[in-house]
Design an enzyme around this catalytic site. Sequence first.
Site, mmCIF file in Angstrom:
data_model
loop_
_atom_site.group_PDB
_atom_site.id
_atom_site.type_symbol
_atom_site.label_atom_id
_atom_site.label_comp_id
_atom_site.label_asym_id
_atom_site.label_seq_id
_atom_site.Cartn_x
_atom_site.Cartn_y
_atom_site.Cartn_z
ATOM 1 N N GLU A 1 9.284 21.421 -18.282
ATOM 2 C CA GLU A 1 8.599 20.369 -18.436
ATOM 3 C C GLU A 1 9.025 19.183 -18.981
ATOM 4 O OE1 GLU A 1 4.696 23.654 -17.776
ATOM 5 O OE2 GLU A 1 5.153 22.685 -19.843
ATOM 6 N N ASP B 1 2.319 23.404 -26.463
ATOM 7 C CA ASP B 1 2.532 24.732 -27.140
ATOM 8 C C ASP B 1 3.875 24.940 -27.504
ATOM 9 O OD1 ASP B 1 -0.080 25.700 -27.389
ATOM 10 O OD2 ASP B 1 0.201 27.259 -25.814
ATOM 11 N N LYS C 1 -2.047 29.795 -22.234
ATOM 12 C CA LYS C 1 -2.719 28.547 -21.922
ATOM 13 C C LYS C 1 -4.354 28.468 -22.267
ATOM 14 C CE LYS C 1 -3.968 25.462 -17.804
ATOM 15 N NZ LYS C 1 -3.909 25.447 -16.348
ATOM 16 N N ASP D 1 -2.588 20.488 -15.339
ATOM 17 C CA ASP D 1 -1.342 20.952 -15.909
ATOM 18 C C ASP D 1 -0.441 19.563 -15.791
ATOM 19 O OD1 ASP D 1 -2.144 23.553 -15.719
ATOM 20 O OD2 ASP D 1 -1.332 24.023 -13.700
ATOM 21 N N ASP E 1 -8.161 31.659 -15.755
ATOM 22 C CA ASP E 1 -8.919 30.584 -15.118
ATOM 23 C C ASP E 1 -9.886 31.068 -14.149
ATOM 24 O OD1 ASP E 1 -6.965 31.455 -13.448
ATOM 25 O OD2 ASP E 1 -6.001 29.444 -13.331
#
Length: 749
Positions: free
Chosen positions: A124, A153, A294, A318, A459
């Site tokens: 990312e 993280d 997460k 995200d 989630d």
Amino acid sequence: MVVKRSDDEESLFETTKSRGSFLYRVFSVSLFVAMCFVYAYRLTQIPTGGEDHGGGEDYYYGTWTWLGLLAAELWFGLYWVLAQAFRWNLVFRKTFKNRFSQRYEESKLPEVDIFVCTADPEVEPPIMVINTVLSHMAYDYPSEKLSVYLSDDAASDLTFYALLEASLFAKHWLPFCKKFNVQPTSPAAYFNNILLHHNHATKEFANIKKLYDEMKKRIEDATKLGRVASEERSKHRGFSQWDSYSSRRDHDTILQIILHKKEPHNSKDEDGNYLPTLVYLAREKRPQHHHNFKAGAMNSLLRVSSVISNAKIILNVDCDMYSNSSESVRDALCFLMDEEKGHEIAFVQFPQTFENILKHDIYSSTLLSIVDVEMHGADHYGGPFYIGTCCFHRRDALSGMKFSVGYKNELLKSERDNSIEENLHELEVKSKALASCNYEKNTLWGKEMGVRYGCLVEDVMTGLCIHLQGWKSVYYSPPRKAFYGVAPTTLLQALVQHKRWAEGQVQILLSEHCPALYGHGRISLGHQLGYSYCNCWALTSLSKLYYSIIPSLYLLRGIPLFPKMSSIWFIPFAYVIVGESARSLLEFVLFGSTIQGWWNDLRMVLYKGTSSYLFALIDSISKLFGLPDSPFTVTAKVMEEDVSERYEKQVMEFGAASPLFTVLATIALLNLFCLLGILKELALCEDWFETYKKMSLQILLCGFLVLINIPIYQGLFLRKDKGRLPSSIAIKSTVLALSTCILFNMLKD
């Protein structure tokens, strides 16, 4: 039809039922009747040794083979019934933002905290992350009422540096967005769209584009270098927090409030308006502490934000999911602040959409059936699932509060302003303690508070727990897509993602919060059935695997497992196949996809069912016995440029060797060998048409499996690019498929 409400003129949203529901129900009832006839055929025509069955020839099927087909068909039927829960009653929402604006003054609007989560700067890139952050800072909403938190993280100083650069660029970008009503508010997406479709040569555009390009170059240069230059590090005190950094798995809490109205000289844009609060957080990590991925990051953000801003509404996204509509906050508040129904709503879930989806969606990443159909069906029964991103939460519900009839909607009540009580340094020190490894010890965090732990789909589990506590949720798909992200561009990425989802659903099925059991009396029956439908994804693998192999193998021995064309029993089989295929094709076309897109979705349904779901089931069973998971590592074996080019051409990307591919290639080759075998028999048979009539459904099933697997045959034998299937997969799958066919033929009595 519109669901009438007594205060229809005052409501902030409208709910309408889907047209054509009655016709769909009639069709589904007819399909169910046809399935019952299929079961009747299986039960009344069970073959036994020496029994004359079909065409006067003597065959020995084996009772277990026949009963295996019956079991597979019973499971398909049960799974289909569960799926109908989210298809019989679709509802669609519409918001009235004009009423919202007339009813609430800008100065009295509730504050909103925005959580952006990232975990790996290599996967990312920082430039992508800060484009997402900037897009959410630029909502059409009072900037001083927005607070954006970036959870990193990986604790990467490169990501922190990029965020610092973004905070400076925001001083020019936010005024530009407001002045020109920019959509989308991600700089990268906006500039790309403008340059492709418009000739935007104004002075303001040139200036802001120059500033962005300069910022982008600095960030990308640092990323390529792999470190932040000493000169840049000396400009901000925040970099000193990396002095004690050991690794991404071993470091203290790193927290920096970059923008805050407590420092007005640094937190205003070029027009003199306050910018949103901007906070960087890398929670403490230690090798001996499990960090809960997460879910742990989200819970740290919940606690830290409660001290710094404490907004009653939280949006989490995200790091690739940028804002495509500046009105999303107001859309969500139309539900959460509705006078009649708003107090019952825990979260507003928007669709997760992707900007890199091509016309025919080769990996079926849009999840059209789920996003455009089933989530609207879930909305009728109390609300959609929480999917981990693109979701506006009520802080009370996410923090573990149970819904009660007397709950008051106090979103307009002013949040506690910590900046008045403490300076920024004191806020940072106080907040750091809330993100430490030991903070959650002997607490209910991850169990009854915040995002739940212990599940791969934390989630969905969290959303389920919120529903079980009496709250409702809303699914809203606005005319302009609210968020855009990046979909998988290789088959392995897509399959591994679906494996994780399916395994997580099994964990929910086996948990104490199992919807089928624990949900009784707590959520509606429709909600129970719909949740159970998703929980059973992995269980469908056995039936799909059986149907993909056994009928084709029996072709080699000339043994029919389905009724012949001249039999009355042929009709229900044909009706189920044609009816369900026509239904899914019509669904895809009506929701804007293509016939090729529908075909690609069928392929992915098969691939997921026989590989991702199979390994998800195996790993779920292994965990019950304390065994390790199957190793699945998505490693890029090809250059990104090559992958991108093939993706644009809609060529399926394999590239890596994986057990998932071994299973798929073996099934594909087995069906190819079986089809070639029966075609050879038909060519040599004098009465070939009679044989075909007797075996027609099996031949069609095998032919379908061969046609849909053409990309695999190309990847095995025809392609020469780096995205082909590795030779090791070709060898293993060929040996396995041939061996199976030969051994099965040798079992003749």
